[in-house]
Design a protein around this motif. Structure first.
Motif, PDB file in Angstrom:
ATOM      1  N   LEU A 668      41.632  43.950  47.180  1.00  0.00           N
ATOM      2  CA  LEU A 668      40.358  44.177  46.370  1.00  0.00           C
ATOM      3  C   LEU A 668      40.090  42.950  45.560  1.00  0.00           C
ATOM      4  CD1 LEU A 668      41.216  47.651  45.032  1.00  0.00           C
ATOM      5  CD2 LEU A 668      39.327  46.992  46.535  1.00  0.00           C
ATOM      6  N   ASP A 669      41.118  42.044  45.041  1.00  0.00           N
ATOM      7  CA  ASP A 669      40.714  40.885  44.480  1.00  0.00           C
ATOM      8  C   ASP A 669      39.786  39.950  45.137  1.00  0.00           C
ATOM      9  OD1 ASP A 669      41.987  41.552  42.372  1.00  0.00           O
ATOM     10  OD2 ASP A 669      43.918  40.401  42.712  1.00  0.00           O
ATOM     11  N   ASP A 670      40.156  39.934  46.469  1.00  0.00           N
ATOM     12  CA  ASP A 670      39.054  39.025  47.594  1.00  0.00           C
ATOM     13  C   ASP A 670      37.573  39.647  47.370  1.00  0.00           C
ATOM     14  OD1 ASP A 670      41.682  37.832  47.872  1.00  0.00           O
ATOM     15  OD2 ASP A 670      41.868  38.259  49.845  1.00  0.00           O
ATOM     16  N   ILE A 671      37.569  41.007  47.257  1.00  0.00           N
ATOM     17  CA  ILE A 671      36.296  41.565  47.271  1.00  0.00           C
ATOM     18  C   ILE A 671      35.441  41.198  46.036  1.00  0.00           C
ATOM     19  CG2 ILE A 671      35.002  43.641  47.322  1.00  0.00           C
ATOM     20  CD1 ILE A 671      36.968  44.772  49.213  1.00  0.00           C
ATOM     21  N   ILE A 672      36.423  41.396  45.041  1.00  0.00           N
ATOM     22  CA  ILE A 672      35.754  41.191  43.558  1.00  0.00           C
ATOM     23  C   ILE A 672      35.307  39.592  43.478  1.00  0.00           C
ATOM     24  CG2 ILE A 672      36.481  40.948  41.243  1.00  0.00           C
ATOM     25  CD1 ILE A 672      38.280  43.318  41.767  1.00  0.00           C
ATOM     26  N   ALA A 673      36.122  38.847  44.172  1.00  0.00           N
ATOM     27  CA  ALA A 673      35.766  37.200  43.834  1.00  0.00           C
ATOM     28  C   ALA A 673      34.538  37.076  44.491  1.00  0.00           C
ATOM     29  CB  ALA A 673      36.991  36.477  44.616  1.00  0.00           C
ATOM     30  N   GLN A 674      34.028  37.917  45.657  1.00  0.00           N
ATOM     31  CA  GLN A 674      32.752  37.657  46.098  1.00  0.00           C
ATOM     32  C   GLN A 674      31.676  38.230  45.390  1.00  0.00           C
ATOM     33  OE1 GLN A 674      32.527  37.461  50.273  1.00  0.00           O
ATOM     34  NE2 GLN A 674      34.659  36.837  50.491  1.00  0.00           N
ATOM     35  N   LEU A 675      31.831  39.252  44.480  1.00  0.00           N
ATOM     36  CA  LEU A 675      30.831  39.673  43.686  1.00  0.00           C
ATOM     37  C   LEU A 675      30.426  38.834  42.625  1.00  0.00           C
ATOM     38  CD1 LEU A 675      32.291  43.388  43.399  1.00  0.00           C
ATOM     39  CD2 LEU A 675      30.754  42.682  45.031  1.00  0.00           C
ATOM     40  N   PRO A 676      29.097  39.282  42.083  1.00  0.00           N
ATOM     41  CA  PRO A 676      28.659  38.198  40.997  1.00  0.00           C
ATOM     42  C   PRO A 676      29.566  38.440  39.979  1.00  0.00           C
ATOM     43  CG  PRO A 676      27.164  40.207  41.439  1.00  0.00           C
ATOM     44  CD  PRO A 676      28.083  39.927  42.599  1.00  0.00           C
ATOM     45  N   PRO A 677      29.923  37.801  38.883  1.00  0.00           N
ATOM     46  CA  PRO A 677      30.493  38.013  37.679  1.00  0.00           C
ATOM     47  C   PRO A 677      30.032  39.169  36.890  1.00  0.00           C
ATOM     48  CG  PRO A 677      29.367  35.949  37.287  1.00  0.00           C
ATOM     49  CD  PRO A 677      29.002  36.367  38.751  1.00  0.00           C
ATOM     50  N   PRO A 678      30.980  39.934  36.247  1.00  0.00           N
ATOM     51  CA  PRO A 678      30.506  41.073  35.351  1.00  0.00           C
ATOM     52  C   PRO A 678      30.256  40.799  34.101  1.00  0.00           C
ATOM     53  CG  PRO A 678      32.978  41.010  35.874  1.00  0.00           C
ATOM     54  CD  PRO A 678      32.320  39.854  36.477  1.00  0.00           C
ATOM     55  N   ILE A 679      29.520  41.687  33.322  1.00  0.00           N
ATOM     56  CA  ILE A 679      29.360  41.385  32.006  1.00  0.00           C
ATOM     57  C   ILE A 679      30.807  41.087  31.215  1.00  0.00           C
ATOM     58  CG2 ILE A 679      28.233  42.025  29.711  1.00  0.00           C
ATOM     59  CD1 ILE A 679      26.008  43.392  31.692  1.00  0.00           C
ATOM     60  N   LYS A 680      30.944  40.114  30.527  1.00  0.00           N
ATOM     61  CA  LYS A 680      32.485  40.320  29.647  1.00  0.00           C
ATOM     62  C   LYS A 680      32.339  41.097  28.734  1.00  0.00           C
ATOM     63  CE  LYS A 680      35.379  36.789  31.223  1.00  0.00           C
ATOM     64  NZ  LYS A 680      35.598  37.409  32.319  1.00  0.00           N
ATOM     65  N   LYS A 681      33.348  41.892  28.473  1.00  0.00           N
ATOM     66  CA  LYS A 681      33.588  42.861  27.479  1.00  0.00           C
ATOM     67  C   LYS A 681      34.962  42.621  26.890  1.00  0.00           C
ATOM     68  CE  LYS A 681      32.385  47.233  27.168  1.00  0.00           C
ATOM     69  NZ  LYS A 681      32.124  48.506  27.755  1.00  0.00           N
ATOM     70  N   LYS A 682      34.985  42.584  25.491  1.00  0.00           N
ATOM     71  CA  LYS A 682      36.386  42.582  24.921  1.00  0.00           C
ATOM     72  C   LYS A 682      36.973  43.608  25.054  1.00  0.00           C
ATOM     73  CE  LYS A 682      38.160  39.723  21.073  1.00  0.00           C
ATOM     74  NZ  LYS A 682      37.703  39.129  19.695  1.00  0.00           N
ATOM     75  N   LYS A 683      38.516  43.525  25.544  1.00  0.00           N
ATOM     76  CA  LYS A 683      39.257  44.934  25.621  1.00  0.00           C
ATOM     77  C   LYS A 683      39.610  45.345  24.563  1.00  0.00           C
ATOM     78  CE  LYS A 683      40.799  45.445  30.295  1.00  0.00           C
ATOM     79  NZ  LYS A 683      42.036  44.737  31.122  1.00  0.00           N
TER      80      LYS A 683
END
Lengths: 686, 686
Positions: A668-683
């Motif tokens: 899954l990480d390899d798929i995520i790496a090819q997606l545009p970056p998500p909106i950063k949210k503080k956890k």
């Protein structure tokens, strides 16, 4: 069981398309999902969320809206300005019709299901009448200044709400005129945005219009007076989607931050009849934009850019708290995208618009469990075959000998002959394919690579004899009279005598290839077939269903085998039945007749039919190798299901020979790496 | 919030309320009905909702009722004592008291008590206690003397404690007070000496008591104007011994001790007491409700016609003599919520506080004029009949008045209007609306015409609303007539936010000199010192604190303790920028129905110099919360809250650390697992 050399492949660079729309149909309990590449998938929520049908994508057919109408007809509309109806039996596009309003941004069916409304780029709202075999333009509503991004019909059918840029219009359906224009505030938290896009509207029967917009607000409007009643700022980013339950006591919205919020109509105090909408639960199952949401009677469904389809059952609506009440996250298609040539150790990868052919490497070393062996030869990328035209590839196959490759799009069928000369490879297209081979849903080569079996979308099965560089059409098995159901899964026996084919619901038919006639039909079963294979020597047909049942049917005897009866009598282990991805491939090896290889996305299993079946008290899956246990204990605990969860997500697994496996993983990480970056949210905000 | 609703008067024709007031008001067995006994010969049964007497009984000429009549809740009969010793028992059917059951007792009765759940209990002047049944069995039985010579019963009350009647009475002898607690069922009597601190010199003027599980809390109002509390155990540790109880200060200086007709105190609920008497500076008598927990004045009502210094509280009604008539003021205390404090529950804070329903009820008005909202209605009906008989005009008076408005001078209109308002006609709402429209119409035509007094009168009819005469407030805004605006804000239920905001701007921007000239209703800034009125910066020395703080009278504590009333803060903080007049106007805004979401956008245009005032209002609101956290009961909550927040912070920081560690671990893991895109591994299946 023994030791295997496993070719662990992670170079299948597959990225699923983002989800654009979901549409839930209450009558059939089916979910239609459209992706950004135009693919439309149908999930059967009653059959363990199995993806039972799909319509291949098309470059120009980006769907922006998807809806079900009366009689379970499915329509989509998109930025090419066309409204498309799908044929759910033949699995093809019935027709596409231009709405002549520029790109279509929104579409909704009337509450009765007999009319369609589309919102267009030019600000027009167009009403179409649905006739039994087509749709017919009826009239335009008052044209608005900017594009209509969202539409919702009042349950009584008298009014509609249309979300546009900076305002919401309420139309009277009879007159087609806008009776209210409700201006949406552009400001958000003191910051004035340039525009406020109303991404979604929902019209409730009490006249309330709920809107979601790009300023992060969920707002309630009174459509009778055109006034804002309540505003909930819920996100710092766009709120992109909304879906309301049929009872109108709950709705769900999705935001660009990947959060899904559940709103419920709850009493103000414990015993008062006065109710108000309250934001009850936030769910963070997505990392990216939640482009679309749906609300089934028991679950919240969401999908978006991160390509996952998430089905979140509402615990208070689920009557039986069993495994069905668990969250489902569907990422990979429920069909096989990979085929393999055992003889030449080749893998054929199917992408939306191209095929890749790889040759596996080799090693001379040996080792013990868990060792990584040094490679004497690395894997080679042999071929990159690009399709022509805008259509996505539906299916593909490589023959066992590796010298034939076939694939099909919605309108064209391609067959290639490959020649291997040392390290060189040459490719030659077989031309002059017959007209009936325009489109295939499934392609299969016989084990000896002399025959090609093609399931066409008309329901017929073609048997083609392959000669060096040409072919000959031998026969077409026609569907039984009256049905046009397409066959999606094929299996041929290694001796080439038997062909099994399964449709989406009508059961499995077995044909005698020698005599070119229908041999038998496997008794119908309630759940769709997810994988099929015929065992060597015995010609036992192994069928996996979406409810995780596996049957073994003897083709010569036309009955279930003793082993299958024993399994059914005892029942599968509960953990086996609780798996949430379907078995997508079944394999055998002729030297191991008692073994069946099956895999889903998170495990593979080799069933050794000679061993006793596990019961519910047995440990089904033991990841640890036995260390100090005596042979007695080992013998006692040994059971037929040898499961491994080392490789995941597992897209393909096959026995290349007696002691060699190939596993294709897609982390899954390899798929995520090819997606545009998500909106950063503080956890953890401190 | 605790609130007093509008009062209404019970017809007092049959009662002869002397200068000493009534003998008593007691509950009947129906919640809505009260027995009122005057100091002469009459007992009247009133039904409060009907505002009329249901029955009236008198003793013979020459006899004198000496104990207020009570209802025996067990039998529904009424019991009264006349001429100190003669007991009479009758019921609703009886007409003549002379013919009903009679028993002559051997000792003089001080008071009969009756509460639900037990038989009536008689307290004799000598301190003996008897149940009614026991007494009736043997009326001439000997009654022992409990009190010493010269000891006089000052106050007495019967409670039910765990279903047992407990009678408490307080006696006085030579300026010393004694408390007796008599358990009626077990005949145990405990005596306590009431020790008073520095306030020993003052005379206790009124008592009230409430009972908790273990303690009776006796509150007394002394002639120094302060309220003291004494806790007396219900179950004495040693009943034989003469014990002492100490009184402590509860509220400082709530009334001036030297009221002409005395003062009265009654407990309303756990947190509120009602005080009848004149406030320190004002001469007019007031009924005020104090919150003893926050030591704040919640609400007050002027009683300009004076009272008898008697106050009864049953159910939700406060009863008192106002002038010559028996007046009922309903008291409501709704549980406040944070949402309410933030203005979210705009209308939920008791709608009954408004005399008129928020919108004109046309159906009601068509029936019998103005329904039952007006206290003096019975009298008015009489008067109306008289007038109708005397002058039956040919033209309806409203038409006549309208023509008058069009032509005549202001003075004449005013006179005619007064005449007209004295008679309530059936379609009163509509006519009043027409009159205002007429007046405003003439104003526009004739700029010199300014019928202010007429408008004030019309607004005070309580039947106008903003929608009935939208021009009225516009005109007042144009003329910056703050008095009119204040009246409108107080009376109109439906003022749009933009108009509210316009009013706010005027109130903030108007000069202080013009404010001094305006006749502003200062009721909302219930006043303490005239000195404050004259100059907005008053010396804090003159201002008596509202409440006390044992830690010392620092300025800080007093500003925190009196947040709700702006003029208190004005007095306590010399830098307060608001005069009482302006504060009254701002209060009118704050009390009007608005929602911050709509008002806030308008507020952004307020010029800079007014921002300080807004800051100050915010400070006031903050102070309110400060008071909440300053009360001793909140201490434990605060400590646990503090601990909770602290632990939350540490949890969050730990979570953050864990998250970072996990991310690092994941990275390491990935590096370890990163076997490249292709590998051949050995796998052993067991």
């Amino acid at each position: 069981m023994g030791e295997f050399k496993v070719h662990r492949v992670r170079f299948f660079n597959y990225v699923p398309s983002g989800i654009r729309c979901v549409a839930y149909n209450n009558q059939s309990n089916r979910l239609a999902v459209s992706r950004t590449d135009g693919t439309v998938e149908i999930y059967n929520l009653s059959a363990n969320y199995f993806q039972e049908k799909f319509f291949p994508g098309h470059e120009s057919r980006a769907t922006e809206a998807l809806c079900w109408t009366e009689g379970q007809r499915l329509f989509s509309a998109g930025l090419n300005g066309e409204i498309v109806e799908y044929d759910l039996q033949a699995l093809n596009v019935k027709y596409a019709m231009d709405a002549f309003g520029g790109p279509i941004w929104s579409m909704t069916a009337s509450p009765s299901g007999s009319q369609l409304l589309v919102g267009c780029e030019d600000g027009s709202v167009k009403l179409f009448q649905i006739t039994p075999d087509k749709i017919q333009f009826e009239r335009n509503f008052d044209r608005q200044k900017s594009r209509i991004l969202s539409l919702s019909w009042h349950p009584s059918g008298t009014h509609i709400a249309a979300g546009s840029i900076d305002y919401i219009s309420v139309f009277d359906v009879k007159s087609g005129s806008a009776i209210h224009k409700m201006i949406v505030d552009r400001q958000y938290m003191g910051v004035s945005k340039r525009k406020c896009i109303v991404w979604g509207v929902a019209f409730l029967s009490d006249g309330t219009v709920i809107s979601v917009d790009s300023a992060g607000k969920v707002q309630f409007w009174d459509s009778a007076t055109g006034t804002l009643v309540k505003s909930h700022p819920i996100a710092n980013a766009d709120v992109l989607s909304i879906a309301v339950a049929d009872q109108e006591d709950s709705f769900v919205v999705g935001t660009a931050e990947g959060t899904v919020f559940h709103f419920q109509l709850v009493s103000v105090t414990s015993n008062s009849s006065e109710k108000q909408w309250v934001r009850t639960k936030p769910f963070q199952h997505h990392t990216h934009d939640v482009r679309t949401v749906a609300h089934s009677p028991t679950a919240l469904i969401s999908g978006g850019t991160d390509t996952h389809l998430v089905i979140r059952p509402l615990m208070e609506k689920v009557e039986v708290k069993n495994y069905d009440a668990a969250l489902r996250k569907i990422t990979f298609p429920h069909r096989c995208l990979i085929s393999c040539s055992k003889k030449r150790q080749l893998l054929l990868f199917q992408f939306a618009h191209h095929l890749e052919l790889w040759r596996l490497g080799s090693t001379v070393a040996t080792g013990k469990n868990g060792d990584i062996l040094p490679l004497s030869k690395n894997a080679d990328h042999l071929l990159h075959l690009k399709t022509k035209g805008p259509e996505n590839i539906i299916c593909s196959c490589i023959s066992s000998c590796g010298s034939w490759i076939a694939y099909s799009t919605a309108s064209r069928f391609f067959l290639y002959r490959l020649n291997y000369e040392h390290d060189n490879i040459s490719l030659k297209r077989v031309s002059k394919m017959p007209a009936f081979l325009r489109s295939a849903l499934q392609i299969l080569f016989s084990e000896d690579s002399k025959k090609l079996f093609v399931a066409s979308n008309q329901g017929s099965l073609h048997v083609i004899q392959l000669l060096e560089g040409s072919f000959k059409h031998l026969h077409a098995f026609q569907p039984q009279s009256g049905t046009v159901e397409a066959m999606c899964l094929l299996a041929v026996s290694p001796d080439g005598n038997w062909l099994a084919a399964s449709g989406t619901s009508a059961g499995v038919h077995v044909y005698n290839v020698k005599q070119l006639k229908l041999h038998c039909t496997v008794p119908a079963y309630n759940f769709p077939v997810t994988a099929l294979a015929i065992a060597p020597n015995t010609n036992n047909l192994v069928i996996a269903h979406s409810d995780q049942q596996v049957f073994e049917y003897s083709i010569p005897d036309k009955q279930y085998t003793e082993w299958s009866r024993a399994v059914q009598k005892q029942g599968f282990h509960h953990l086996w039945l609780q798996r949430d991805t379907p078995i997508t491939h079944i394999g055998f090896h002729s030297k191991r007749p008692m073994h069946i290889l099956l895999h889903d996305a998170y495990m593979f299993c080799i069933i050794d039919k000679s061993l006793p079946l596990p019961n519910d008290k047995t440990l089904l899956y033991n990841p640890l190798p036995p260390t100090s246990e005596s042979d007695v204990v080992r013998r006692r605990t040994a059971h037929a299901f040898k499961i491994s969860k080392i490789y995941k997500p597992l897209l393909f697994m096959e026995l290349l020979d007696e002691g060699t496996l190939v596993a294709v993983e897609r982390p899954l990480d390899d798929i995520i790496a090819q997606l545009p970056p998500p909106i950063k949210k503080k956890k953890f905000g401190t | 919030m605790a609130a007093l609703e509008d009062e209404f008067t019970l017809s007092s024709g049959v009662l002869s309320a002397g200068p000493d007031g009534l003998l008593g008001v007691e509950q009947s067995n129906k919640t809505d009905q009260f027995l009122v006994t005057d100091r002469g010969r009459t007992v009247v049964l009133y039904k409060v909702s009907d505002q009329k007497p249901l029955g009236s009984w008198s003793v013979k000429q020459g006899q004198l009722i000496t104990c207020s009549a009570v209802c025996n809740f067990q039998t529904g009969e009424y019991v009264v004592v006349h001429d100190n010793k003669v007991l009479r028992i009758w019921n609703n059917e009886d007409v003549n008291l002379d013919k009903v059951f009679k028993a002559t007792l051997s000792a003089e009765v001080h008071k009969i008590h009756s509460v639900r759940g037990t038989e009536p209990v008689l307290l004799f002047k000598e301190g003996a206690v008897r149940g009614l049944e026991a007494l009736l069995a043997e009326p001439q039985q000997e009654i022992e003397a409990v009190l010493s010579d010269g000891e006089v019963i000052r106050w007495t009350k019967l409670f039910m404690v765990f279903r047992h009647p407990v009678l408490i009475f307080i006696t006085e002898k030579h300026g010393n007070y004694f408390v007796y607690v008599h358990m009626v069922n077990s005949h145990t009597l405990s005596k306590y000496t009431l020790l008073r601190g520095q306030e020993e010199k003052s005379v206790i003027q009124s008592f009230t008591a409430s009972v908790d599980r273990k303690f009776i809390s006796v509150m007394s109002l002394s002639s120094d104007g302060c309220v003291y509390e004494t806790l007396i155990p219900v179950y004495p540790t040693d009943p034989e011994e003469n014990q002492r109880v100490v009184s402590s200060l509860l509220l400082r200086a709530v009334v001036s001790g030297s009221a002409p007709s005395g003062v009265a105190l009654t407990v309303l609920d756990r947190d509120h007491v009602a005080v009848l008497g004149s406030p320190l500076s004002a001469s007019k008598e007031c009924l005020s409700v104090w919150n003893i927990k926050f030591q704040t004045l919640q609400t007050s009502k002027e009683l300009p016609q004076g009272t008898s210094g008697q106050l009864w509280y049953y159910g939700e009604n406060l009863l008192m003599l106002h002038g010559q008539s028996l007046t009922v003021i309903p008291y409501k205390c709704e549980v406040s919520s944070l949402a309410g404090a933030l203005g979210k529950l705009k209308h939920s804070h008791d709608p009954g506080i408004q005399v008129m329903p928020p919108f004109v009820n046309w159906e009601a008005s068509q029936g019998d004029g103005l329904g039952s909202q007006h206290a003096e209605q019975p009298r008015r009906i009489l008067r109306r009949r008289k007038i109708e008989v005397s002058s039956q005009p040919a033209v309806p008076p409203s038409k006549q008045l309208l023509t008058t408005i069009m032509k005549d001078s202001e003075k004449h209109i005013e006179m005619e209007l007064r005449k007209f308002l004295a008679v309530k006609t059936p379609d009163f709402h509509a006519i009043v609306g027409d009159l205002v429209t007429g007046l405003l119409g003439r104003c526009q035509v004739e700029p010199s015409f300014c019928p202010r007094n007429c408008l004030v009168q019309l607004i005070q009819t309580h039947v106008l609303s903003y929608s009935l005469c939208p021009g009225l407030m516009e005109m007042a805004v144009k003329k910056t007539d703050v008095q009119l605006l204040q009246l409108c804000l107080q009376r109109f239920p439906d003022i749009p936010e933009s108009v509210t905001c316009a009013c706010l701007k005027i109130f903030l921007s108007i000069g202080d000199d013009s404010l001094h000239q305006a006749e502003i209703d200062m009721e909302s800034v219930f006043d303490y010192g005239d000195s404050v009125q004259g100059d907005n910066v008053a010396a804090p020395v003159d201002v008596l604190q509202n409440g006390f703080s044992p830690e010392g009278d620092t300025c800080l504590s007093c500003c925190q303790e009196v947040p709700a009333k702006p003029q208190d803060a004005a007095a306590a903080t010399p830098t307060c920028p608001v005069t009482p007049q302006r504060a009254a106007l701002l209060n009118a805004i704050l009390h009007s129905g608005y929602s911050e979401a709509f008002l806030l956008p308008h507020l952004k245009d307020i010029p800079a110099q007014h921002i300080t005032i807004l800051d100050w209002i915010c400070l006031l609101l903050d102070a309110n919360f400060t008071v909440v956290v300053m009360i001793p009961e909140a201490k434990r909550l605060l400590i646990s809250l503090y601990k909770f927040v602290k632990s939350q912070i540490s949890v969050y920081s730990e979570l953050n650390k864990i998250e970072v560690s996990f991310r690092e671990l994941q990275k390491l893991n990935q590096e370890k697992n990163n076997r490249g895109l292709y590998s051949i591994e050995v796998l052993e299946l067991f």
